[in-house]
Write a protein that holds these residues in place. Structure first.
Motif, PDB file in Angstrom:
ATOM      1  N   VAL A  94       0.857  -1.182   0.000  1.00 30.38           N
ATOM      2  CA  VAL A  94       0.000   0.000   0.000  1.00 30.38           C
ATOM      3  C   VAL A  94       0.895   1.234   0.000  1.00 30.38           C
ATOM      4  CG1 VAL A  94      -1.785   1.236   1.298  1.00 30.38           C
ATOM      5  CG2 VAL A  94      -1.804  -1.252   1.224  1.00 30.38           C
ATOM      6  N   SER A  95       0.491   2.254  -0.745  1.00 33.45           N
ATOM      7  CA  SER A  95       1.262   3.487  -0.819  1.00 33.45           C
ATOM      8  C   SER A  95       1.373   4.117   0.562  1.00 33.45           C
ATOM      9  CB  SER A  95       0.588   4.464  -1.784  1.00 33.45           C
ATOM     10  OG  SER A  95       1.203   5.727  -1.727  1.00 33.45           O
ATOM     11  N   SER A  96       2.540   4.622   0.884  1.00 34.98           N
ATOM     12  CA  SER A  96       2.749   5.234   2.198  1.00 34.98           C
ATOM     13  C   SER A  96       2.067   6.592   2.306  1.00 34.98           C
ATOM     14  CB  SER A  96       4.240   5.379   2.482  1.00 34.98           C
ATOM     15  OG  SER A  96       4.846   6.169   1.474  1.00 34.98           O
ATOM     16  N   PHE A 101      -4.104   3.873  -2.716  1.00 38.53           N
ATOM     17  CA  PHE A 101      -3.201   3.604  -3.824  1.00 38.53           C
ATOM     18  C   PHE A 101      -2.220   2.499  -3.455  1.00 38.53           C
ATOM     19  CE2 PHE A 101      -4.912   7.676  -4.808  1.00 38.53           C
ATOM     20  CZ  PHE A 101      -4.894   7.763  -6.192  1.00 38.53           C
ATOM     21  N   LEU A 102      -1.693   1.854  -4.495  1.00 36.58           N
ATOM     22  CA  LEU A 102      -0.717   0.788  -4.310  1.00 36.58           C
ATOM     23  C   LEU A 102       0.609   1.171  -4.951  1.00 36.58           C
ATOM     24  CD1 LEU A 102      -2.875  -2.317  -5.323  1.00 36.58           C
ATOM     25  CD2 LEU A 102      -2.286  -1.584  -3.008  1.00 36.58           C
ATOM     26  N   SER A 103       1.676   0.652  -4.401  1.00 35.14           N
ATOM     27  CA  SER A 103       2.992   0.762  -5.005  1.00 35.14           C
ATOM     28  C   SER A 103       3.263  -0.561  -5.718  1.00 35.14           C
ATOM     29  CB  SER A 103       4.036   1.019  -3.920  1.00 35.14           C
ATOM     30  OG  SER A 103       5.317   1.066  -4.489  1.00 35.14           O
ATOM     31  N   VAL A 104       3.556  -0.487  -7.021  1.00 40.65           N
ATOM     32  CA  VAL A 104       3.761  -1.699  -7.812  1.00 40.65           C
ATOM     33  C   VAL A 104       5.021  -1.577  -8.657  1.00 40.65           C
ATOM     34  CG1 VAL A 104       1.277  -2.184  -7.968  1.00 40.65           C
ATOM     35  CG2 VAL A 104       2.393  -0.934  -9.815  1.00 40.65           C
ATOM     36  N   SER A 105       5.507  -2.729  -9.117  1.00 36.12           N
ATOM     37  CA  SER A 105       6.494  -2.791 -10.187  1.00 36.12           C
ATOM     38  C   SER A 105       5.732  -3.300 -11.397  1.00 36.12           C
ATOM     39  CB  SER A 105       7.621  -3.754  -9.838  1.00 36.12           C
ATOM     40  OG  SER A 105       8.370  -3.264  -8.765  1.00 36.12           O
ATOM     41  N   ARG A 106       5.915  -2.650 -12.543  1.00 44.08           N
ATOM     42  CA  ARG A 106       5.133  -3.003 -13.733  1.00 44.08           C
ATOM     43  C   ARG A 106       6.039  -3.367 -14.904  1.00 44.08           C
ATOM     44  NH1 ARG A 106       0.281   0.737 -15.420  1.00 44.08           N
ATOM     45  NH2 ARG A 106      -0.679  -0.572 -13.834  1.00 44.08           N
ATOM     46  N   ILE A 107       5.615  -4.400 -15.619  1.00 41.23           N
ATOM     47  CA  ILE A 107       6.275  -4.802 -16.857  1.00 41.23           C
ATOM     48  C   ILE A 107       5.230  -4.776 -17.956  1.00 41.23           C
ATOM     49  CG2 ILE A 107       7.348  -6.716 -18.095  1.00 41.23           C
ATOM     50  CD1 ILE A 107       8.537  -7.622 -15.499  1.00 41.23           C
ATOM     51  N   GLU A 108       5.561  -4.140 -19.074  1.00 47.47           N
ATOM     52  CA  GLU A 108       4.685  -4.155 -20.246  1.00 47.47           C
ATOM     53  C   GLU A 108       5.421  -4.869 -21.371  1.00 47.47           C
ATOM     54  OE1 GLU A 108       2.280  -1.211 -23.287  1.00 47.47           O
ATOM     55  OE2 GLU A 108       3.351  -0.346 -21.586  1.00 47.47           O
ATOM     56  N   ILE A 109       4.727  -5.817 -22.007  1.00 45.47           N
ATOM     57  CA  ILE A 109       5.325  -6.577 -23.105  1.00 45.47           C
ATOM     58  C   ILE A 109       5.126  -5.789 -24.392  1.00 45.47           C
ATOM     59  CG2 ILE A 109       5.270  -8.728 -24.408  1.00 45.47           C
ATOM     60  CD1 ILE A 109       4.333 -10.099 -21.842  1.00 45.47           C
ATOM     61  N   LEU A 110       6.247  -5.403 -25.025  1.00 43.64           N
ATOM     62  CA  LEU A 110       6.195  -4.573 -26.217  1.00 43.64           C
ATOM     63  C   LEU A 110       6.329  -5.371 -27.511  1.00 43.64           C
ATOM     64  CD1 LEU A 110       8.512  -1.696 -24.955  1.00 43.64           C
ATOM     65  CD2 LEU A 110       6.021  -1.785 -24.917  1.00 43.64           C
ATOM     66  N   ASN A 111       7.166  -6.412 -27.495  1.00 46.30           N
ATOM     67  CA  ASN A 111       7.422  -7.167 -28.709  1.00 46.30           C
ATOM     68  C   ASN A 111       7.856  -8.578 -28.348  1.00 46.30           C
ATOM     69  OD1 ASN A 111       7.832  -7.853 -31.356  1.00 46.30           O
ATOM     70  ND2 ASN A 111       9.551  -6.463 -31.690  1.00 46.30           N
TER      71      ASN A 111
END
Length: 143
Positions: A94-96, A101-111
């Motif tokens: 949870v965001s401090s 809100f949440l604190s996340v690490s995000r990965i987006e697949i591009l190719n």
């Protein structure tokens, strides 16, 4: 003997040049990074392991604690398949500053390029991102 210069036909461009042109079109957010990784398949656990440089047991722990989301939906199988355009979130907590809100690490697949023995995946990684809490309202696991 006179040497005559030769010119390469534009249609003979190498595939790698096309990848570099695609990279020019990608606009990165602050704190984001482009990565190219090789994985055995497009399973979400393998993508997270390679994209976030995490040990396999930490990915499994995050799965069992319901901390993984793909396009905002809870991941129900460790071996769920990913595709181009998918956004994979690892919930850090949870965001401090705001509990909504949440604190996340995000990965987006591009190719994705499939080879004979591996799959080459181009990713956009954002290690720290603050987002609204999900509809299914992730809550920390209490022990």
């Amino acid at each position: 003997m006179e040497l005559i210069p030769t010119f390469q036909d534009e249609s003979d461009d190498d595939d790698d040049d096309d990848d570099e042109d695609e990279d020019d079109d990608i606009v990165l957010d602050k704190g984001s990074q482009l990565l190219s990784v090789a994985v055995n398949s497009l399973r979400i656990d393998l993508i997270l392991k390679a994209g976030l440089n995490m040990p396999r047991n930490r990915v499994e722990t995050a799965f069992y604690e319901s901390k993984l989301r793909i396009n905002g939906n809870k991941v129900l199988k460790k071996g769920e398949r990913c595709k181009i355009g998918d956004e994979i979130d690892l919930i850090r907590g949870v965001s401090s500053t705001n509990p909504d809100f949440l604190s996340v690490s995000r990965i987006e697949i591009l190719n994705v390029k499939e080879g004979t023995d591996h799959v080459k995946v181009k990713l956009q990684r954002t290690k720290v991102l603050t987002i609204e809490n999900y509809i299914d309202a992730w809550t920390p696991v209490s022990i």
